[in-house]
Design a protein around this motif. Structure first.
Motif, PDB file in Angstrom:
ATOM      1  N   GLU A 225       0.856  -1.282   0.106  1.00 43.93           N
ATOM      2  CA  GLU A 225      -0.156  -0.215   0.010  1.00 43.93           C
ATOM      3  C   GLU A 225       0.846   1.406   0.003  1.00 43.93           C
ATOM      4  OE1 GLU A 225      -3.232   2.189  -0.145  1.00 43.93           O
ATOM      5  OE2 GLU A 225      -3.292   0.147  -0.306  1.00 43.93           O
ATOM      6  N   ASP A 226       2.053   1.185   0.880  1.00 39.16           N
ATOM      7  CA  ASP A 226       2.718   2.371   0.761  1.00 39.16           C
ATOM      8  C   ASP A 226       3.529   2.449  -0.497  1.00 39.16           C
ATOM      9  OD1 ASP A 226       2.385   2.924   3.529  1.00 39.16           O
ATOM     10  OD2 ASP A 226       3.843   1.989   4.249  1.00 39.16           O
ATOM     11  N   LEU A 227       4.067   1.403  -1.021  1.00 40.21           N
ATOM     12  CA  LEU A 227       4.714   1.487  -2.448  1.00 40.21           C
ATOM     13  C   LEU A 227       3.587   2.109  -3.603  1.00 40.21           C
ATOM     14  CD1 LEU A 227       6.937   0.754  -4.424  1.00 40.21           C
ATOM     15  CD2 LEU A 227       5.786  -1.553  -4.444  1.00 40.21           C
ATOM     16  N   PHE A 228       2.398   1.657  -3.266  1.00 37.74           N
ATOM     17  CA  PHE A 228       1.430   2.043  -4.641  1.00 37.74           C
ATOM     18  C   PHE A 228       1.414   3.644  -4.193  1.00 37.74           C
ATOM     19  CE2 PHE A 228      -2.667   3.301  -5.778  1.00 37.74           C
ATOM     20  CZ  PHE A 228      -3.084   2.575  -6.988  1.00 37.74           C
ATOM     21  N   LYS A 229       1.167   4.032  -3.118  1.00 36.25           N
ATOM     22  CA  LYS A 229       0.899   5.563  -2.712  1.00 36.25           C
ATOM     23  C   LYS A 229       2.382   6.255  -3.279  1.00 36.25           C
ATOM     24  CE  LYS A 229      -2.226   4.885   1.171  1.00 36.25           C
ATOM     25  NZ  LYS A 229      -2.271   5.174   2.655  1.00 36.25           N
ATOM     26  N   THR A 230       3.470   5.641  -2.782  1.00 41.66           N
ATOM     27  CA  THR A 230       4.468   6.636  -3.326  1.00 41.66           C
ATOM     28  C   THR A 230       4.831   6.486  -4.836  1.00 41.66           C
ATOM     29  OG1 THR A 230       5.770   5.576  -1.328  1.00 41.66           O
ATOM     30  CG2 THR A 230       7.368   6.366  -3.199  1.00 41.66           C
ATOM     31  N   LEU A 231       4.650   5.437  -5.404  1.00 38.16           N
ATOM     32  CA  LEU A 231       4.616   5.485  -7.095  1.00 38.16           C
ATOM     33  C   LEU A 231       3.663   6.680  -7.625  1.00 38.16           C
ATOM     34  CD1 LEU A 231       4.986   1.502  -7.946  1.00 38.16           C
ATOM     35  CD2 LEU A 231       6.583   3.343  -8.569  1.00 38.16           C
ATOM     36  N   LEU A 232       2.331   6.424  -7.108  1.00 32.65           N
ATOM     37  CA  LEU A 232       1.270   7.239  -7.575  1.00 32.65           C
ATOM     38  C   LEU A 232       1.568   8.547  -7.557  1.00 32.65           C
ATOM     39  CD1 LEU A 232      -1.616   7.426  -8.756  1.00 32.65           C
ATOM     40  CD2 LEU A 232      -2.369   7.523  -6.540  1.00 32.65           C
ATOM     41  N   HIS A 233       2.523   9.018  -6.191  1.00 28.25           N
ATOM     42  CA  HIS A 233       2.736  10.433  -6.158  1.00 28.25           C
ATOM     43  C   HIS A 233       3.768  10.964  -7.004  1.00 28.25           C
ATOM     44  CE1 HIS A 233       3.750  14.284  -4.039  1.00 28.25           C
ATOM     45  NE2 HIS A 233       4.870  13.680  -3.942  1.00 28.25           N
ATOM     46  N   GLN A 234       4.906   9.936  -6.954  1.00 27.25           N
ATOM     47  CA  GLN A 234       6.040  10.158  -7.965  1.00 27.25           C
ATOM     48  C   GLN A 234       5.625  10.253  -9.541  1.00 27.25           C
ATOM     49  OE1 GLN A 234       9.194   7.382  -6.875  1.00 27.25           O
ATOM     50  NE2 GLN A 234       9.791   8.908  -5.005  1.00 27.25           N
ATOM     51  N   LEU A 235       4.739   9.313  -9.983  1.00 24.89           N
ATOM     52  CA  LEU A 235       4.173   9.319 -11.211  1.00 24.89           C
ATOM     53  C   LEU A 235       3.265  10.691 -11.719  1.00 24.89           C
ATOM     54  CD1 LEU A 235       3.351   5.778 -11.742  1.00 24.89           C
ATOM     55  CD2 LEU A 235       4.857   6.937 -12.926  1.00 24.89           C
TER      56      LEU A 235
END
Length: 261
Positions: A225-235
């Protein structure tokens, strides 16, 4: 990229759900037949009792015969640095305390508890909240502090309070409409099957192994879940650019028709 992480999260959710169902079935088996493999044919001889069939060498006792209620109260201001447990800190179906507050953050009288006590949420008992204390602290007065004694293992007691039969009984003993509560007066009359201590420890060990697997999968789910949020923000902010990633992959990919030179 996001779809890959999302699929991993969904797969982990499926594993967690399957493990929780396994735990329910395992509890039913262990509290009926004892710590023997599911499907084994060498069960201990059974006998019929008021609560159904149990191994012949187990006893049927009232909860109040092997456990006692602790009601020692304290003002939070006098509790020092002890941690505070409220109903909001207890996860349904889990015997571990994973969240807590501070004594100086709460007001009014609270109940003290010690390591090895079992904390049971008497408000809305259908929520299935019962944990084993691993350290001393204070708790809400909507939590009953139960001490195992007379040949009862605290770990076994904690799991016992999560059995379907116990939950069904507690719900039937509640009073109040908006805030239904059960009471120790009612709970102490509940009939339990009591194995020898060695079997209690083995039953608790087997269930703790399943709990450890569930906790590991939940930690994996949280990391995804943390990885998904981080990727989403960076993308979304352009810190990671998809064309660059795709282009880099293409540059690294081997050509199908290499130059003969």
């Amino acid at each position: 990229m996001l779809r890959t992480v999302q699929r991993a999260k969904e797969a982990t959710d499926g594993v967690i759900a399957a493990l929780k169902e396994l735990k329910k079935s395992l509890m039913q088996h262990l509290f009926t037949y004892g710590p023997v493999p599911v499907g084994a044919k060498n069960f201990s001889p059974q006998r019929e009792t008021e609560i159904g069939p149990i191994p012949a060498h187990w006893r049927v006792v009232r909860l109040g015969e092997v456990a006692a209620l602790s009601t020692k109260a304290v003002e939070p201001a006098n509790a020092g640095e002890k941690r505070y447990i409220g109903l909001e800190h207890i996860e349904p179906g889990d015997i571990r305390i994973r969240h807590w507050g501070k004594a100086n953050d709460v007001r009014s009288l609270k109940t003290t508890f010690q390591q090895g006590d079992v904390l049971y949420g008497k408000l809305r008992p259908y929520l299935d909240k019962a944990v084993l204390a691993e350290w001393d602290g204070i708790c809400s007065t909507d939590i009953l502090v139960i001490k195992a004694q007379n040949g009862l293992s605290p770990e076994f007691l904690a799991y016992l309070l999560h059995t379907f039969r116990f939950i069904e009984y507690t719900v039937s003993t509640t009073t109040g409409v908006n805030h239904p509560r059960t009471s120790w007066k009612a709970l102490q009359k509940f009939s339990i099957s009591l194995p020898p201590l060695s079997e209690q420890h083995e039953i608790a060990r087997m269930l703790q192994a399943v709990d450890a697997k569930i906790a590991a999968e939940q930690a994996r789910r949280a990391a995804l879940e943390d990885l998904f949020k981080t990727l989403l923000h960076q993308l979304m902010t352009g810190k990671i650019r998809v064309p660059d990633i795709v282009g880099a992959r293409r540059r690294r990919a081997p050509t199908m028709f290499p130059n003969p030179e």
